[in-house]
Design a protein around this motif. Structure first.
Motif, PDB file in Angstrom:
ATOM      1  N   SER B   3       0.846  -1.191   0.000  1.00 50.26           N
ATOM      2  CA  SER B   3       0.000   0.000   0.000  1.00 50.26           C
ATOM      3  C   SER B   3       0.883   1.242   0.000  1.00 50.26           C
ATOM      4  N   ALA B   4       0.310   2.340  -0.443  1.00 53.17           N
ATOM      5  CA  ALA B   4       1.010   3.626  -0.409  1.00 53.17           C
ATOM      6  C   ALA B   4      -0.040   4.708  -0.266  1.00 53.17           C
ATOM      7  N   THR B   5       0.298   5.729   0.494  1.00 53.30           N
ATOM      8  CA  THR B   5      -0.647   6.820   0.750  1.00 53.30           C
ATOM      9  C   THR B   5       0.070   8.142   0.581  1.00 53.30           C
ATOM     10  N   GLU B   6      -0.535   9.028  -0.176  1.00 49.03           N
ATOM     11  CA  GLU B   6       0.051  10.362  -0.314  1.00 49.03           C
ATOM     12  C   GLU B   6      -1.071  11.392  -0.347  1.00 49.03           C
ATOM     13  N   TYR B   7      -0.769  12.576   0.172  1.00 51.78           N
ATOM     14  CA  TYR B   7      -1.745  13.663   0.205  1.00 51.78           C
ATOM     15  C   TYR B   7      -1.249  14.796  -0.686  1.00 51.78           C
ATOM     16  N   LEU B   8      -2.152  15.326  -1.496  1.00 55.50           N
ATOM     17  CA  LEU B   8      -1.842  16.538  -2.264  1.00 55.50           C
ATOM     18  C   LEU B   8      -2.578  17.702  -1.615  1.00 55.50           C
ATOM     19  N   THR B   9      -1.965  18.866  -1.638  1.00 56.28           N
ATOM     20  CA  THR B   9      -2.642  20.072  -1.150  1.00 56.28           C
ATOM     21  C   THR B   9      -2.784  21.070  -2.297  1.00 56.28           C
ATOM     22  N   PHE B  10      -3.974  21.616  -2.439  1.00 55.40           N
ATOM     23  CA  PHE B  10      -4.277  22.600  -3.470  1.00 55.40           C
ATOM     24  C   PHE B  10      -4.649  23.923  -2.805  1.00 55.40           C
ATOM     25  N   LYS B  11      -4.108  24.993  -3.305  1.00 62.12           N
ATOM     26  CA  LYS B  11      -4.607  26.317  -2.923  1.00 62.12           C
ATOM     27  C   LYS B  11      -4.736  27.106  -4.212  1.00 62.12           C
ATOM     28  N   THR B  12      -5.914  27.008  -4.803  1.00 64.20           N
ATOM     29  CA  THR B  12      -6.105  27.548  -6.145  1.00 64.20           C
ATOM     30  C   THR B  12      -6.324  29.058  -6.104  1.00 64.20           C
ATOM     31  N   ALA B  13      -5.907  29.724  -7.169  1.00 68.37           N
ATOM     32  CA  ALA B  13      -6.107  31.175  -7.293  1.00 68.37           C
ATOM     33  C   ALA B  13      -7.578  31.502  -7.542  1.00 68.37           C
ATOM     34  N   GLU B  14      -8.303  30.556  -8.160  1.00 67.61           N
ATOM     35  CA  GLU B  14      -9.698  30.784  -8.539  1.00 67.61           C
ATOM     36  C   GLU B  14     -10.655  30.159  -7.516  1.00 67.61           C
ATOM     37  N   HIS B  15     -11.869  30.700  -7.479  1.00 64.34           N
ATOM     38  CA  HIS B  15     -12.917  30.108  -6.637  1.00 64.34           C
ATOM     39  C   HIS B  15     -13.282  28.718  -7.149  1.00 64.34           C
ATOM     40  N   ARG B  16     -13.429  28.595  -8.473  1.00 67.53           N
ATOM     41  CA  ARG B  16     -13.677  27.275  -9.074  1.00 67.53           C
ATOM     42  C   ARG B  16     -12.636  27.016 -10.157  1.00 67.53           C
ATOM     43  N   THR B  17     -12.058  25.819 -10.140  1.00 67.55           N
ATOM     44  CA  THR B  17     -11.116  25.449 -11.201  1.00 67.55           C
ATOM     45  C   THR B  17     -10.923  23.937 -11.207  1.00 67.55           C
ATOM     46  N   TYR B  18     -10.280  23.463 -12.270  1.00 66.56           N
ATOM     47  CA  TYR B  18     -10.139  22.022 -12.506  1.00 66.56           C
ATOM     48  C   TYR B  18      -8.675  21.748 -12.782  1.00 66.56           C
ATOM     49  N   VAL B  19      -8.053  20.906 -11.953  1.00 68.43           N
ATOM     50  CA  VAL B  19      -6.609  20.679 -11.997  1.00 68.43           C
ATOM     51  C   VAL B  19      -6.326  19.233 -12.427  1.00 68.43           C
ATOM     52  N   ARG B  20      -5.600  19.062 -13.482  1.00 72.23           N
ATOM     53  CA  ARG B  20      -5.229  17.721 -13.969  1.00 72.23           C
ATOM     54  C   ARG B  20      -4.200  17.109 -13.019  1.00 72.23           C
ATOM     55  N   ILE B  21      -4.504  15.917 -12.508  1.00 71.30           N
ATOM     56  CA  ILE B  21      -3.616  15.283 -11.529  1.00 71.30           C
ATOM     57  C   ILE B  21      -3.203  13.865 -11.948  1.00 71.30           C
ATOM     58  N   THR B  22      -3.389  13.535 -13.204  1.00 68.78           N
ATOM     59  CA  THR B  22      -3.052  12.176 -13.684  1.00 68.78           C
ATOM     60  C   THR B  22      -1.608  11.817 -13.355  1.00 68.78           C
ATOM     61  N   ASP B  23      -0.684  12.752 -13.584  1.00 73.36           N
ATOM     62  CA  ASP B  23       0.742  12.455 -13.370  1.00 73.36           C
ATOM     63  C   ASP B  23       1.055  12.216 -11.888  1.00 73.36           C
ATOM     64  N   ASP B  24       0.373  12.940 -11.004  1.00 70.39           N
ATOM     65  CA  ASP B  24       0.566  12.714  -9.562  1.00 70.39           C
ATOM     66  C   ASP B  24       0.120  11.308  -9.175  1.00 70.39           C
ATOM     67  N   VAL B  25      -1.033  10.911  -9.691  1.00 66.10           N
ATOM     68  CA  VAL B  25      -1.547   9.575  -9.359  1.00 66.10           C
ATOM     69  C   VAL B  25      -0.617   8.502  -9.934  1.00 66.10           C
ATOM     70  N   ALA B  26      -0.143   8.710 -11.158  1.00 66.07           N
ATOM     71  CA  ALA B  26       0.770   7.748 -11.795  1.00 66.07           C
ATOM     72  C   ALA B  26       2.070   7.630 -10.993  1.00 66.07           C
ATOM     73  N   ARG B  27       2.557   8.750 -10.501  1.00 73.63           N
ATOM     74  CA  ARG B  27       3.790   8.757  -9.718  1.00 73.63           C
ATOM     75  C   ARG B  27       3.627   7.959  -8.424  1.00 73.63           C
ATOM     76  N   VAL B  28       2.531   8.175  -7.706  1.00 74.98           N
ATOM     77  CA  VAL B  28       2.288   7.456  -6.454  1.00 74.98           C
ATOM     78  C   VAL B  28       2.113   5.959  -6.739  1.00 74.98           C
ATOM     79  N   ALA B  29       1.399   5.644  -7.818  1.00 71.18           N
ATOM     80  CA  ALA B  29       1.195   4.231  -8.177  1.00 71.18           C
ATOM     81  C   ALA B  29       2.535   3.562  -8.473  1.00 71.18           C
ATOM     82  N   LYS B  30       3.381   4.232  -9.233  1.00 72.47           N
ATOM     83  CA  LYS B  30       4.685   3.662  -9.595  1.00 72.47           C
ATOM     84  C   LYS B  30       5.567   3.463  -8.354  1.00 72.47           C
ATOM     85  N   ALA B  31       5.624   4.485  -7.510  1.00 71.87           N
ATOM     86  CA  ALA B  31       6.466   4.420  -6.309  1.00 71.87           C
ATOM     87  C   ALA B  31       6.011   3.321  -5.350  1.00 71.87           C
ATOM     88  N   SER B  32       4.738   2.955  -5.404  1.00 72.60           N
ATOM     89  CA  SER B  32       4.199   1.926  -4.489  1.00 72.60           C
ATOM     90  C   SER B  32       4.718   0.528  -4.827  1.00 72.60           C
TER      91      SER B  32
END
Lengths: 137, 137, 137
Positions: B3-32
């Protein structure tokens, strides 16, 4: 690998209502002995939902008004030709989704500070089941 | 089981926005080191979502207009009697759902050709967390 | 830990349709030898969904009308500037959600009495894939 399975039964007084079940899920997770894993919380009926949100009475009222606005009761659903009258309850279930997966880390539900787990009853006043299934190590 | 667990923190400039995180998930999956398993990607706040869709700016604009149409900002949400002003953000979170489960096959995220993972911020401009939890063998 | 992965391909005659896939998921779960675990059922395209509901033709018609009402076809989606015409299909996918997680208990899908698993095609008439991934012991 460890696993644990438990079923909750709801028979709500209201046609629609929202029941906080965070403590039930935490109890099943703890009893499983799983330190790192997932707890699936899933309605077993097609007119109910499960969601994670705020345990604040106002937002639960807003949610209830919102699901009725987006998936309202109507007489003329095709589904009602079967004799049923709960077409809207089916659509509300799909709108809210019928399940969540809760991470377990270091033996505890790994939820954010305001995240609470709710069973959403969209066609109550009869016995309906939900499954909590924990998997991990 | 790994198992592997990681937390991402977002502090967006906009009230609403959409952030692509595929690479973060792939990185955690690979490192596990997990070859066959699941990666849970789940917002830890009740005014955010996670979804899988197209990394195409137009559809993200359409999505943003659509969530505002179906779960609009309103002054008169019951939730606002608490002093909050983000009732719509809670409903948007439920509309989009707050999590996805990504299959891992042969050590890689098993996504379709256009599937990308997004964090959906519905009440930003402050620090908010998301959990990535990988389980498998 | 055991795992099994299988892909289904759909090429539907209709632009939108709903295909019952409970038996496919049950077959993959059984073949995996998993007694206690989870079966992830997840669309691999961004214009399709997966949901659990009733195998009753009327409610499937109601669902189809409902997704078109809440996420209608429109000419003027930003997404259409790419040459695509399926902006509504993307939004319908997000509305219904693109995946479900089915519990496996004692070697069988642990579904309620009326729960059936459906693939929701929102932009068909071409080959599209879905993954079934089983994990457990």
């Amino acid at each position: 690998m460890k696993s644990a399975t438990e079923y909750l039964t709801f028979k709500t007084a209201e046609h629609r209502t929202y029941v906080r079940i965070t403590d039930d899920v935490a109890r099943v997770a703890k009893a499983s002995g799983v330190r790192e894993g997932f707890a699936l919380v899933s309605a077993m009926h097609i007119t109910a939902g499960v969601f994670v949100n705020d345990n604040e009475p106002g937002i639960l009222k807003d949610l209830d008004a919102w699901v009725e606005q987006l998936a309202p009761f109507r007489e003329d659903y095709h589904h009602h030709r079967t004799g049923e009258t709960n077409g809207d309850s089916h659509l509300k279930s799909i709108l809210v989704h019928h399940q969540v997966l809760v991470p377990i880390t270091a033996g505890k539900l790994d939820l954010g500070p305001w995240q609470e787990i709710f069973y959403a009853e969209f066609d109550g006043q009869r016995a309906k089941r939900l499954i909590i299934k924990v998997l991990g190590d």
